[in-house]
Write an enzyme that holds these catalytic residues in place. Structure first.
Site, PDB file in Angstrom:
ATOM      1  N   ASP A  63       0.507  -1.273   0.663  1.00 36.42           N
ATOM      2  CA  ASP A  63       0.291  -0.018  -0.541  1.00 36.42           C
ATOM      3  C   ASP A  63       0.922   1.160  -0.200  1.00 36.42           C
ATOM      4  OD1 ASP A  63      -2.942   1.422   0.523  1.00 36.42           O
ATOM      5  OD2 ASP A  63      -2.622   0.913   2.118  1.00 36.42           O
ATOM      6  N   ASN A 120       1.693   3.052  -2.814  1.00 36.82           N
ATOM      7  CA  ASN A 120       1.652   3.730  -3.796  1.00 36.82           C
ATOM      8  C   ASN A 120       1.449   4.786  -4.993  1.00 36.82           C
ATOM      9  OD1 ASN A 120       2.872   1.686  -4.340  1.00 36.82           O
ATOM     10  ND2 ASN A 120       1.455   0.575  -5.485  1.00 36.82           N
ATOM     11  N   TRP A 168       2.486   7.914  -2.710  1.00 37.60           N
ATOM     12  CA  TRP A 168       4.595   8.438  -3.124  1.00 37.60           C
ATOM     13  C   TRP A 168       4.566   8.899  -4.381  1.00 37.60           C
ATOM     14  CZ3 TRP A 168       7.475   6.776  -7.129  1.00 37.60           C
ATOM     15  CH2 TRP A 168       8.802   6.965  -6.829  1.00 37.60           C
ATOM     16  N   THR A 171     -10.767  -6.511  -5.207  1.00 31.88           N
ATOM     17  CA  THR A 171     -12.062  -6.563  -5.493  1.00 31.88           C
ATOM     18  C   THR A 171     -12.938  -5.383  -5.696  1.00 31.88           C
ATOM     19  OG1 THR A 171     -12.787  -7.939  -3.763  1.00 31.88           O
ATOM     20  CG2 THR A 171     -12.895  -9.144  -5.276  1.00 31.88           C
ATOM     21  N   GLU A 172     -12.587  -4.930  -4.358  1.00 30.58           N
ATOM     22  CA  GLU A 172     -13.536  -3.646  -4.251  1.00 30.58           C
ATOM     23  C   GLU A 172     -12.294  -1.952  -4.949  1.00 30.58           C
ATOM     24  OE1 GLU A 172     -12.398  -5.227  -1.496  1.00 30.58           O
ATOM     25  OE2 GLU A 172     -14.475  -5.604  -1.429  1.00 30.58           O
ATOM     26  N   ASN A 173     -10.588  -2.515  -5.418  1.00 33.82           N
ATOM     27  CA  ASN A 173      -9.809  -1.825  -6.328  1.00 33.82           C
ATOM     28  C   ASN A 173     -10.689  -1.312  -7.228  1.00 33.82           C
ATOM     29  OD1 ASN A 173      -7.111  -2.786  -5.326  1.00 33.82           O
ATOM     30  ND2 ASN A 173      -7.878  -0.803  -4.744  1.00 33.82           N
ATOM     31  N   TRP A 174     -12.128  -1.892  -7.863  1.00 33.19           N
ATOM     32  CA  TRP A 174     -12.683  -1.515  -9.453  1.00 33.19           C
ATOM     33  C   TRP A 174     -13.431   0.210  -9.059  1.00 33.19           C
ATOM     34  CZ3 TRP A 174     -11.444  -4.454 -13.520  1.00 33.19           C
ATOM     35  CH2 TRP A 174     -11.436  -5.854 -13.616  1.00 33.19           C
ATOM     36  N   ARG A 183       1.848  -4.987   5.789  1.00 34.46           N
ATOM     37  CA  ARG A 183       1.089  -3.988   5.157  1.00 34.46           C
ATOM     38  C   ARG A 183       2.278  -2.029   5.439  1.00 34.46           C
ATOM     39  NH1 ARG A 183      -4.767  -2.065   4.149  1.00 34.46           N
ATOM     40  NH2 ARG A 183      -4.749  -0.924   2.869  1.00 34.46           N
ATOM     41  N   SER A 226      -8.288  -5.058   5.216  1.00 35.84           N
ATOM     42  CA  SER A 226      -8.499  -4.241   3.218  1.00 35.84           C
ATOM     43  C   SER A 226      -9.549  -5.854   2.487  1.00 35.84           C
ATOM     44  CB  SER A 226      -8.159  -4.140   2.851  1.00 35.84           C
ATOM     45  OG  SER A 226      -7.896  -2.462   3.127  1.00 35.84           O
TER      46      SER A 226
HETATM   47  C1  IPE Z   1      -5.430  -2.556  -0.373  1.00 34.54           C
HETATM   48  O1  IPE Z   1      -5.271  -1.704  -0.717  1.00 34.54           O
HETATM   49  C2  IPE Z   1      -5.716  -3.447  -1.207  1.00 34.54           C
HETATM   50  C3  IPE Z   1      -4.246  -3.584  -2.463  1.00 34.54           C
HETATM   51  C4  IPE Z   1      -3.314  -3.564  -1.848  1.00 34.54           C
HETATM   52  C5  IPE Z   1      -3.787  -3.966  -3.666  1.00 34.54           C
HETATM   53  P1  IPE Z   1      -6.253  -0.641  -0.901  1.00 34.54           P
HETATM   54  O2  IPE Z   1      -5.019   1.206  -1.159  1.00 34.54           O
HETATM   55  O3  IPE Z   1      -7.303  -0.475  -2.014  1.00 34.54           O
HETATM   56  O4  IPE Z   1      -7.014  -0.358   0.764  1.00 34.54           O
HETATM   57  P2  IPE Z   1      -7.720   0.821   1.595  1.00 34.54           P
HETATM   58  O5  IPE Z   1      -9.153   1.140   0.226  1.00 34.54           O
HETATM   59  O6  IPE Z   1      -7.231   1.753   2.065  1.00 34.54           O
HETATM   60  O7  IPE Z   1      -8.537  -0.498   2.573  1.00 34.54           O
HETATM   61  C1  IPE Z   2      -1.555   0.628  -3.232  1.00 39.63           C
HETATM   62  O1  IPE Z   2      -1.230   1.903  -4.037  1.00 39.63           O
HETATM   63  C2  IPE Z   2      -1.882  -0.124  -4.939  1.00 39.63           C
HETATM   64  C3  IPE Z   2      -3.031  -0.350  -4.882  1.00 39.63           C
HETATM   65  C4  IPE Z   2      -4.213  -0.985  -3.960  1.00 39.63           C
HETATM   66  C5  IPE Z   2      -3.296  -1.145  -5.968  1.00 39.63           C
HETATM   67  P1  IPE Z   2      -2.202   3.005  -3.705  1.00 39.63           P
HETATM   68  O2  IPE Z   2      -3.044   3.246  -5.142  1.00 39.63           O
HETATM   69  O3  IPE Z   2      -3.801   2.216  -2.374  1.00 39.63           O
HETATM   70  O4  IPE Z   2      -1.783   4.100  -2.343  1.00 39.63           O
HETATM   71  P2  IPE Z   2      -2.166   4.737  -2.125  1.00 39.63           P
HETATM   72  O5  IPE Z   2      -2.990   4.696  -1.075  1.00 39.63           O
HETATM   73  O6  IPE Z   2      -3.075   5.956  -2.376  1.00 39.63           O
HETATM   74  O7  IPE Z   2      -1.213   5.879  -1.293  1.00 39.63           O
HETATM   75 MG    MG Z   3      -3.903   2.208  -0.484  1.00 35.95          MG
END
Ligand code: IPE
Ligand code: IPE
Ligand code: MG
Length: 246
Positions: free
Chosen positions: A26, A28, A31, A72-75, A194, A202
């Site tokens: 988590d 990215n 960063w 599954t929530e990242n959509w 994490r 998550s």
């Molecule tokens: C969890 O990170 C999913 C992945 C690292 C792929 P998220 O950034 O999506 O989680 P939440 O929304 O902060 O809980």
């Molecule tokens: C984790 O980084 C990667 C994925 C969930 C795919 P994020 O994209 O969630 O980065 P933040 O949490 O917004 O910094």
């Molecule tokens: Mg994140």
């Protein structure tokens, strides 16, 4: 200072490595933001980080690693970001065939595949087949993965097999249930890492982390280095795992 470089690594007890590590990669986006870059740049840097960390875990002799790449929530994210992540994961799978396979890594994808593009589904099968006879670390890429989805998927398949008579309801125990998960036949997660300072699951590996040691760091995933992995493993080795006993 050179002689101090590997001190953490020297302290590791190789007879007490976590058998399976889970990583929620988590941070990215944050960063990238810190550098005034688009979120995509953070994901790209995160993919580089992943290669290095898997290579290191493999060298250390860790046998299983599951990395959370897309939930599954990242959509719910903007389409542009989802598309970018999918392209990046596609590249990762294609390149992993050459680089990580050369390092003897077994690559698998866990999660629901039906929602992924046909191209991605084909590439997953190709990469899995290409690396299946390797003998190094097994890396599960959690891709369109959700812990609840995994449990429901298992329940559906168990019900089907019970209805067809291939299993008996009385035989449904933890060991049987485990075999219906995406991680069938793999050990439970011993150490869950994490990054980015968030301290939640998550929806990651809800069944498999039931006795995992949890390890959090404020470092953002693209900044996570092999020495951070060494630190996590050392901390893990200094915890007293009781599993409900005394
Ligand atoms: C969890 O990170 C999913 C992945 C690292 C792929 P998220 O950034 O999506 O989680 P939440 O929304 O902060 O809980
Ligand atoms: C984790 O980084 C990667 C994925 C969930 C795919 P994020 O994209 O969630 O980065 P933040 O949490 O917004 O910094
Ligand atoms: Mg994140």
């Amino acid at each position: 200072m050179l002689f101090r470089k590997n001190t953490l690594l020297q302290e590791i007890d190789y007879n007490n490595l976590p058998r399976h590590i889970g990583i929620i990669m988590d941070g990215n986006g944050r960063w990238a933001k810190k550098r005034g870059l688009p979120r995509s740049a953070g994901h790209k840097a995160g993919a580089e980080s992943l290669k290095k960390i898997i290579t290191e875990a493999n060298k250390m002799g860790i046998k299983y690693a599951t990395v959370y790449a897309f939930s599954t929530e990242n959509w719910k994210r903007p389409k542009q970001e989802v598309d970018y992540l999918m392209d990046l994961l596609m590249d990762y799978l294609v390149n992993a065939e050459k680089t990580l396979a050369g390092e003897n890594v077994v690559i698998r994808a866990i999660g629901s595949r039906a929602e992924l593009s046909e191209e991605m589904q084909r590439q997953i099968i190709k990469t899995e087949n290409f690396t299946k006879d390797n003998t190094g670390i097994v890396m599960n890429i959690a891709l369109n993965y959700g812990g609840r989805d995994e449990i429901l998927n298992a329940v559906r398949n168990i019900s089907k097999d019970a209805a067809s008579g291939s299993i008996k309801t009385e035989d449904i125990d933890q060991e049987l249930f485990d075999r219906y998960l995406y991680t069938a036949s793999q050990p439970d997660v011993d150490l869950l890492i994490r990054t980015s300072g968030e301290q939640r699951l998550s929806n990651f590996m809800l069944w498999q982390v039931s006795y995992a040691e949890l390890w959090f760091t404020p470092k953002l995933w693209p900044d996570f280095k092999p020495k951070d992995l060494h630190k996590a493993v050392l901390d893990y080795q200094n915890r007293g795992r009781r599993f409900g006993g005394v």
